[in-house]
Structures are given as C-alpha cells and as structure tokens.
Design a protein around this motif. Structure first.
Motif, short mmCIF file in Angstrom:
data_model
loop_
_atom_site.label_atom_id
_atom_site.label_comp_id
_atom_site.label_asym_id
_atom_site.label_seq_id
_atom_site.Cartn_x
_atom_site.Cartn_y
_atom_site.Cartn_z
N GLY A 19 0.82 -1.22 0.00
CA GLY A 19 0.00 0.00 0.00
C GLY A 19 0.85 1.26 0.00
O GLY A 19 1.96 1.28 0.53
N THR A 20 0.29 2.31 -0.62
CA THR A 20 0.95 3.62 -0.51
C THR A 20 0.39 4.32 0.74
O THR A 20 -0.39 3.73 1.49
N PHE A 21 0.79 5.54 0.97
CA PHE A 21 0.38 6.25 2.20
C PHE A 21 -0.83 7.14 1.98
O PHE A 21 -1.73 7.21 2.83
N ARG A 22 -0.82 7.87 0.83
CA ARG A 22 -1.81 8.95 0.69
C ARG A 22 -2.83 8.73 -0.42
O ARG A 22 -3.61 9.60 -0.70
N TRP A 147 11.13 8.28 11.78
CA TRP A 147 9.77 8.74 12.06
C TRP A 147 9.62 10.23 11.80
O TRP A 147 10.60 10.96 11.68
N PHE A 148 8.41 10.68 11.72
CA PHE A 148 8.16 12.11 11.53
C PHE A 148 8.80 12.88 12.68
O PHE A 148 8.72 12.45 13.84
N GLY A 149 9.49 13.95 12.34
CA GLY A 149 10.18 14.74 13.37
C GLY A 149 11.61 14.31 13.54
O GLY A 149 12.39 14.97 14.25
N GLY A 172 7.02 7.71 -8.36
CA GLY A 172 6.05 7.17 -7.40
C GLY A 172 6.04 7.85 -6.05
O GLY A 172 5.89 7.19 -5.03
N THR A 173 6.18 9.17 -6.05
CA THR A 173 6.08 9.88 -4.77
C THR A 173 5.18 11.10 -4.93
O THR A 173 5.18 11.77 -5.95
N SER A 174 4.42 11.37 -3.84
CA SER A 174 3.43 12.46 -3.90
C SER A 174 4.09 13.82 -3.72
O SER A 174 3.45 14.86 -3.91
N GLY A 175 5.34 13.82 -3.28
CA GLY A 175 6.02 15.11 -3.06
C GLY A 175 5.44 15.87 -1.88
O GLY A 175 5.51 17.08 -1.79
N VAL A 213 2.94 10.69 -16.93
CA VAL A 213 1.90 10.13 -16.06
C VAL A 213 1.57 8.72 -16.51
O VAL A 213 1.41 8.46 -17.70
N GLY A 214 1.54 7.80 -15.53
CA GLY A 214 1.22 6.42 -15.85
C GLY A 214 1.68 5.51 -14.73
O GLY A 214 2.13 5.96 -13.68
N LYS A 215 1.58 4.19 -14.97
CA LYS A 215 1.99 3.21 -13.95
C LYS A 215 3.49 2.99 -14.02
O LYS A 215 4.06 2.84 -15.11
N ALA A 216 4.11 2.89 -12.86
CA ALA A 216 5.57 2.73 -12.82
C ALA A 216 6.03 1.49 -13.57
O ALA A 216 7.06 1.51 -14.27
N1 APR Z 1 2.84 3.90 -10.45
C1 APR Z 1 3.36 5.15 -10.26
N2 APR Z 1 2.97 5.98 -9.27
C2 APR Z 1 2.02 5.51 -8.42
C3 APR Z 1 1.44 4.22 -8.55
C4 APR Z 1 1.89 3.40 -9.62
N3 APR Z 1 1.41 2.18 -9.83
N4 APR Z 1 0.52 4.07 -7.56
C5 APR Z 1 0.53 5.20 -6.84
N5 APR Z 1 1.43 6.08 -7.36
C6 APR Z 1 1.76 7.42 -6.87
C7 APR Z 1 0.59 8.17 -6.29
O1 APR Z 1 -0.07 8.92 -7.30
C8 APR Z 1 1.29 9.10 -5.29
O2 APR Z 1 1.65 10.34 -5.89
O3 APR Z 1 2.68 7.26 -5.81
C9 APR Z 1 2.56 8.36 -4.90
C10 APR Z 1 2.54 7.79 -3.49
O4 APR Z 1 2.51 8.90 -2.61
P1 APR Z 1 2.50 8.63 -1.04
O5 APR Z 1 1.48 7.60 -0.70
O6 APR Z 1 2.43 9.97 -0.37
O7 APR Z 1 3.92 7.96 -0.74
P2 APR Z 1 5.33 8.68 -0.67
O8 APR Z 1 5.39 9.84 -1.57
O9 APR Z 1 6.36 7.62 -0.81
O10 APR Z 1 5.37 9.21 0.86
C11 APR Z 1 6.57 9.82 1.28
O11 APR Z 1 5.74 9.93 3.53
O12 APR Z 1 4.55 8.98 5.20
C12 APR Z 1 5.81 9.22 4.77
O13 APR Z 1 7.71 7.97 5.31
C13 APR Z 1 6.57 7.95 4.51
O14 APR Z 1 8.27 7.56 2.85
C14 APR Z 1 6.94 8.02 3.04
C15 APR Z 1 6.82 9.50 2.72
#
Ligand code: APR
Length: 229
Positions: A19-22, A147-149, A172-175, A213-216
C-alpha cells in the motif's frame, strides 16, 4: 558522463501489492501518523507501533519487485556515469531487484536499532517491546525507521549527489514530505534535467522540467530503455 540521481516513493511498490500512504485507502487513512510513526507514539504505545511495523515487515517479506524496480537495477548495472538511488521506501524491493547503490533515507523494515547504544542489526520478523539489544542488552530496541520529526539518513551524501546531478528522476512519490520533496529544486539548481514519473502529477509536478503520467511498471522500463540503448 551523466550523473543520474533517482528518488523513489511508495508508488513504485504499489504494483508489488504494498500500500501507498496517501492514495485512497492508503496507510494514513488506516492509521493516524501520530499513533504509529512518531517518537512520541513509540514512547506512549510501543506495542501498537511494533504491531504496525511487524505487519508491514511481514507484507514486505512476501512482496516481490516489479518491472519498475528491475528496470532501475538494470540501469544501475549498465550506466557508465555516477548513479544513486535514493528511496523513501522501507520495503527492501530495490535490493530484491538487484539494486546496490541505494540510500534508504527513511530507514528499512528489515533492520532494527537500539536507541541506547545506536547498534543496528537485521530485524527479527516480529519485534516486541522489551526485546534486548544484542550489543548492550538494553531493552531499547525499535524499528530502524525514520519517524516524523526525525532527521532522514545520509542527507549530506544525498545533497552532494544532487549538487552534481545531470539527471534527476522522481518515481512514485506524492512530493508531500520534506526534505525529499525539495530534491527536485536542489537538482534543478545544479542544472540537472528533472523528470517525474508518477500515476498522477504530484504536488511538486510544476517544479519538474518533464512529467510523465502512468503506472511505474510500464513507464520506468520504457524510460530506462531510452537510456540503455
Ligand atoms: N505507479 C506510479 N505511481 C504511483 C502508482 C503506480 N502504480 N501508484 C501510486 N502512485 C503514486 C501516487 O499517485 C502518489 O503520488 O505514488 C505516490 C505515493 O505517494 P504517497 O502515498 O504519499 O507515498 P510517498 O510519496 O512515498 O510518501 C513519502 O511519507 O509517510 C511518509 O515515510 C513515509 O516515505 C513516506 C513518505
């Protein structure tokens, strides 16, 4: 000689079943960060924090790298310039894919840390409150997760590489989380080309010279193929 710096986030592991986070229904929709991912949470309820990471450690152990992880390992092997993979992920999938030049800026699920003596070792599958440190015997063991902080790991080394980057690729990061979210600005300042590969434009997309934009699992192998011809 192109110096490449890659940053990955949870999105690169989504297609490996983690799972992702957000995203919708993500980890932070299931748990409050302040309950499971801060030093205060560990102080207050260590059992709950261990349970959260024990579950994620077991899931990560079962997961396999997908085509995106494998493509980055292939790029590292074939690239003649300097190459650094900075991951925010703690799931170990880049290693399973064969990547070696990795910075785990947020730590690793399969490592444990003693917060009395600072010793690190391979985490057992299940960590429990009161486990003694193998080195100093203090009952002060914790997951080796930032951890956060807390300050992410190896930031000086990371900034050195960003200052010399010719190409910075964020995958694959939300920034949403700093300091990783600012790496694109550091790379741009160094004159690097900046590329975002993400399922949807991240909150930092406007800072990138190029956004795809697309799947990794599809985009990353395509992009790597452009660089290993
Ligand atoms: N391919 C590409 N991108 C994807 C896919 C996929 N199949 N599925 C999801 N994404 C994108 C989402 O659109 C989103 O922008 O991956 C991103 C995931 O974002 P987050 O869930 O925020 O994860 P991340 O950016 O890694 O979070 C950063 O936050 O909570 C902390 O420590 C935690 O390392 C983490 C940090």
């Amino acid at each position: 000689m192109t110096n490449i710096v890659i940053l990955t986030g949870a999105g690169i592991s989504a297609e490996s079943g983690l799972g992702t986070f957000r995203d919708e229904g993500g980890l932070w929709a299931q748990h409050r960060i302040e309950d499971v991912a801060t030093p205060g949470a560990f102080e207050r309820t260590p059992d709950l924090v261990h349970a959260f990471y024990n579950t994620r450690r077991a899931q990560a152990a079962e997961a396999g790298p997908n085509a995106a992880h494998l493509a980055l390992a292939k790029l590292e092997q074939h690239h003649s310039g300097s190459f650094l993979l900075i991951t925010q992920n703690v799931d170990g999938l880049h290693e399973k894919a064969g990547s070696r030049k990795i910075i785990h800026m947020h730590g690793q699920l399969d490592r444990a840390l003693c917060h009395v003596c600072g010793y690190r070792w391979d985490a057992p599958t299940v960590m429990q409150t009161g486990d003694p440190c193998p080195k100093c015997a203090a009952q002060a063991t914790r997951p080796d997760i930032v951890w956060f902080g807390e300050m992410p790991y190896q930031m000086d080394f990371i900034y050195e590489h960003l200052a010399n980057a010719d190409l910075f690729v964020s995958i694959g990061t939300s920034g949403e989380v700093y300091p990783a979210a600012n790496f694109v600005a550091e790379a741009k300042h160094a004159g690097a080309h900046t590329l975002e590969l993400n399922l949807e434009p991240s909150s930092r997309a406007s800072a990138f010279a190029e956004v795809r934009v697309g799947k990794a699992s599809q985009m990353v192998p395509e992009w790597v193929a452009e660089h290993t011809l």
